[in-house]
Design a protein around this motif. Sequence first.
Motif, PDB file in Angstrom:
ATOM      1  N   LYS A  32       0.845  -1.186   0.000  1.00  0.00           N
ATOM      2  CA  LYS A  32       0.000   0.000   0.000  1.00  0.00           C
ATOM      3  C   LYS A  32       0.879   1.233   0.000  1.00  0.00           C
ATOM      4  N   ALA A  33       0.540   2.212  -0.868  1.00  0.00           N
ATOM      5  CA  ALA A  33       1.328   3.437  -0.967  1.00  0.00           C
ATOM      6  C   ALA A  33       0.425   4.576  -1.416  1.00  0.00           C
ATOM      7  N   TYR A  34       1.025   5.741  -1.604  1.00  0.00           N
ATOM      8  CA  TYR A  34       0.298   6.931  -2.046  1.00  0.00           C
ATOM      9  C   TYR A  34       1.111   7.630  -3.130  1.00  0.00           C
ATOM     10  N   ARG A  35       0.336   8.344  -4.017  1.00  0.00           N
ATOM     11  CA  ARG A  35       0.980   9.186  -5.022  1.00  0.00           C
ATOM     12  C   ARG A  35       0.503  10.613  -4.777  1.00  0.00           C
ATOM     13  N   ALA A  36       1.470  11.506  -4.600  1.00  0.00           N
ATOM     14  CA  ALA A  36       1.152  12.933  -4.477  1.00  0.00           C
ATOM     15  C   ALA A  36       1.553  13.615  -5.776  1.00  0.00           C
ATOM     16  N   GLU A  37       0.558  14.240  -6.431  1.00  0.00           N
ATOM     17  CA  GLU A  37       0.814  14.976  -7.667  1.00  0.00           C
ATOM     18  C   GLU A  37       0.640  16.452  -7.357  1.00  0.00           C
ATOM     19  N   CYS A  38       1.693  17.204  -7.519  1.00  0.00           N
ATOM     20  CA  CYS A  38       1.700  18.609  -7.126  1.00  0.00           C
ATOM     21  C   CYS A  38       1.924  19.465  -8.379  1.00  0.00           C
ATOM     22  N   TYR A  39       1.118  20.534  -8.523  1.00  0.00           N
ATOM     23  CA  TYR A  39       1.177  21.397  -9.698  1.00  0.00           C
ATOM     24  C   TYR A  39       1.319  22.841  -9.242  1.00  0.00           C
ATOM     25  N   GLY A  40       1.726  23.656 -10.157  1.00  0.00           N
ATOM     26  CA  GLY A  40       1.811  25.074  -9.870  1.00  0.00           C
ATOM     27  C   GLY A  40       3.241  25.550  -9.980  1.00  0.00           C
ATOM     28  N   LEU A  41       3.466  26.739  -9.421  1.00  0.00           N
ATOM     29  CA  LEU A  41       4.809  27.316  -9.478  1.00  0.00           C
ATOM     30  C   LEU A  41       5.599  26.866  -8.258  1.00  0.00           C
ATOM     31  N   PHE A  42       6.596  25.978  -8.424  1.00  0.00           N
ATOM     32  CA  PHE A  42       7.431  25.467  -7.333  1.00  0.00           C
ATOM     33  C   PHE A  42       8.889  25.818  -7.645  1.00  0.00           C
ATOM     34  N   GLU A  43       9.572  26.371  -6.707  1.00  0.00           N
ATOM     35  CA  GLU A  43      11.024  26.480  -6.846  1.00  0.00           C
ATOM     36  C   GLU A  43      11.700  25.255  -6.229  1.00  0.00           C
ATOM     37  N   ASN A  44      10.975  24.524  -5.392  1.00  0.00           N
ATOM     38  CA  ASN A  44      11.445  23.257  -4.834  1.00  0.00           C
ATOM     39  C   ASN A  44      10.231  22.435  -4.441  1.00  0.00           C
ATOM     40  N   GLY A  45      10.428  21.254  -3.952  1.00  0.00           N
ATOM     41  CA  GLY A  45       9.318  20.366  -3.620  1.00  0.00           C
ATOM     42  C   GLY A  45       8.829  20.504  -2.209  1.00  0.00           C
ATOM     43  N   SER A  46       9.153  21.601  -1.539  1.00  0.00           N
ATOM     44  CA  SER A  46       8.806  21.714  -0.123  1.00  0.00           C
ATOM     45  C   SER A  46       7.301  21.762   0.094  1.00  0.00           C
ATOM     46  N   ALA A  47       6.560  22.453  -0.782  1.00  0.00           N
ATOM     47  CA  ALA A  47       5.112  22.539  -0.600  1.00  0.00           C
ATOM     48  C   ALA A  47       4.464  21.188  -0.820  1.00  0.00           C
ATOM     49  N   CYS A  48       4.964  20.450  -1.814  1.00  0.00           N
ATOM     50  CA  CYS A  48       4.423  19.116  -2.074  1.00  0.00           C
ATOM     51  C   CYS A  48       4.722  18.175  -0.898  1.00  0.00           C
ATOM     52  N   MET A  49       5.925  18.265  -0.369  1.00  0.00           N
ATOM     53  CA  MET A  49       6.295  17.396   0.754  1.00  0.00           C
ATOM     54  C   MET A  49       5.502  17.751   2.002  1.00  0.00           C
ATOM     55  N   ALA A  50       5.098  19.040   2.107  1.00  0.00           N
ATOM     56  CA  ALA A  50       4.281  19.428   3.250  1.00  0.00           C
ATOM     57  C   ALA A  50       2.930  18.725   3.193  1.00  0.00           C
ATOM     58  N   ALA A  51       2.364  18.643   1.952  1.00  0.00           N
ATOM     59  CA  ALA A  51       1.098  17.926   1.797  1.00  0.00           C
ATOM     60  C   ALA A  51       1.263  16.451   2.079  1.00  0.00           C
ATOM     61  N   VAL A  52       2.404  15.882   1.672  1.00  0.00           N
ATOM     62  CA  VAL A  52       2.689  14.466   1.938  1.00  0.00           C
ATOM     63  C   VAL A  52       2.762  14.214   3.435  1.00  0.00           C
ATOM     64  N   GLN A  53       3.480  15.081   4.146  1.00  0.00           N
ATOM     65  CA  GLN A  53       3.623  14.902   5.597  1.00  0.00           C
ATOM     66  C   GLN A  53       2.282  15.025   6.296  1.00  0.00           C
ATOM     67  N   LYS A  54       1.409  15.909   5.784  1.00  0.00           N
ATOM     68  CA  LYS A  54       0.082  16.064   6.383  1.00  0.00           C
ATOM     69  C   LYS A  54      -0.724  14.783   6.238  1.00  0.00           C
ATOM     70  N   THR A  55      -0.537  14.101   5.090  1.00  0.00           N
ATOM     71  CA  THR A  55      -1.241  12.839   4.878  1.00  0.00           C
ATOM     72  C   THR A  55      -0.800  11.785   5.896  1.00  0.00           C
ATOM     73  N   CYS A  56       0.493  11.748   6.176  1.00  0.00           N
ATOM     74  CA  CYS A  56       1.023  10.727   7.115  1.00  0.00           C
ATOM     75  C   CYS A  56       0.795  11.098   8.564  1.00  0.00           C
ATOM     76  N   GLY A  57       0.457  12.352   8.832  1.00  0.00           N
ATOM     77  CA  GLY A  57       0.200  12.746  10.212  1.00  0.00           C
ATOM     78  C   GLY A  57       1.441  12.564  11.087  1.00  0.00           C
ATOM     79  N   ASN A  58       1.301  11.769  12.171  1.00  0.00           N
ATOM     80  CA  ASN A  58       2.415  11.559  13.104  1.00  0.00           C
ATOM     81  C   ASN A  58       3.383  10.464  12.663  1.00  0.00           C
ATOM     82  N   GLN A  59       3.079   9.865  11.505  1.00  0.00           N
ATOM     83  CA  GLN A  59       3.952   8.810  11.023  1.00  0.00           C
ATOM     84  C   GLN A  59       5.045   9.389  10.128  1.00  0.00           C
ATOM     85  N   ASN A  60       6.086   8.597   9.943  1.00  0.00           N
ATOM     86  CA  ASN A  60       7.192   9.026   9.097  1.00  0.00           C
ATOM     87  C   ASN A  60       6.827   8.846   7.632  1.00  0.00           C
ATOM     88  N   VAL A  61       7.342   9.746   6.782  1.00  0.00           N
ATOM     89  CA  VAL A  61       7.154   9.645   5.331  1.00  0.00           C
ATOM     90  C   VAL A  61       8.289   8.813   4.756  1.00  0.00           C
TER      91      VAL A  61
END
Length: 234
Positions: free
Chosen positions: A39-68
Motif C-alpha cells: 500500500k502506498a500513495y501518489r502525491a501529484e503537485c502542480y503550480g509554481l514550485f522552486e522546490n518540492g517543499s510545498a508538495c512534501m508538506a502535503a505528503v507529511q500532512k497525509t502521514c500525520g504523526n507517522q514518518n514519510v
Amino acid sequence: MFTKTLAISLIAVAALVGCSSTTGPTFNISEIQTSTGQKAYRAECYGLFENGSACMAAVQKTCGNQNVNVLQHVDGTNRPNDPREVVFNCATSVAPVPPAAPVAPAPEPQPAAAVVPATAPRKVSLDEKTNFAFDSAALTPKAKSILNKLVAESKGTKFASVTVQGFTDSTGPEAYNVDLSERRAQSVLDYLKGHGLNSDSFATKGYGKSRPVASNATNEGRAENRRVEVTLTP
C-alpha cells in the motif's frame, strides 16, 4: 507532454485528497498499490514550485504523526512550471529504544565472619624431676610456684571441670606405678582446691606407666613420661 518513468509498478486505487488554491500550488494525493501488493500513495503537485517543499508538506500532512517513506520521486523536465510527483507510504515511527539500565555491579563477597572457637581447655604439665621429691607425692617449691601462678591467673573464673592425671615411666611394678601416679595427682588437686581454684567439678586419675608421651627406652623419654597433667575446662 512528457513521459515519467517509475522505478516500481504502481496501480491506482482511489483518490484521497484534492487541494487547490487560486494563488498557490495545487496537489492531488491518491492511494495506490504497488505491483508487490504494498500500500502506498501518489502525491501529484502542480503550480509554481522552486522546490518540492510545498508538495512534501502535503505528503507529511497525509502521514500525520507517522514518518514519510519516499518510494519514488519524479521531477519531470527542468522547466520550473513542470509538475512534481512523489510516491510514498507512511511508516510508523519507531520509538527510540531507551538505553539499557546500568547493571549494578554484583556486591563484593564479604569475608565470612570469623568463627570464634569456644575457649579451649587449658593444660599445665608438671614433670617429676623438678616438681616432686624422689619416689614421693610431695610437691617441691618449684611445683608450688607453678600452681600458685595458675591459681592467680584463674582468679575470678569458675571452671566447668578440673581434672588432674598422673603418669609414670615403665620402670617398676605396675601396681606401684599406678598408686604413685594417683597420689601425685591427688596432691596437686588438693593444693589447687586449698588455694582457691574454683570449679564445678574436680577429678583425679592415676594411669601409671600407660599413655606414655615418649619412649621408655631412654632416660630422656622416661623423664618425660613421669608427669602430672592439669586440665582446666571452661
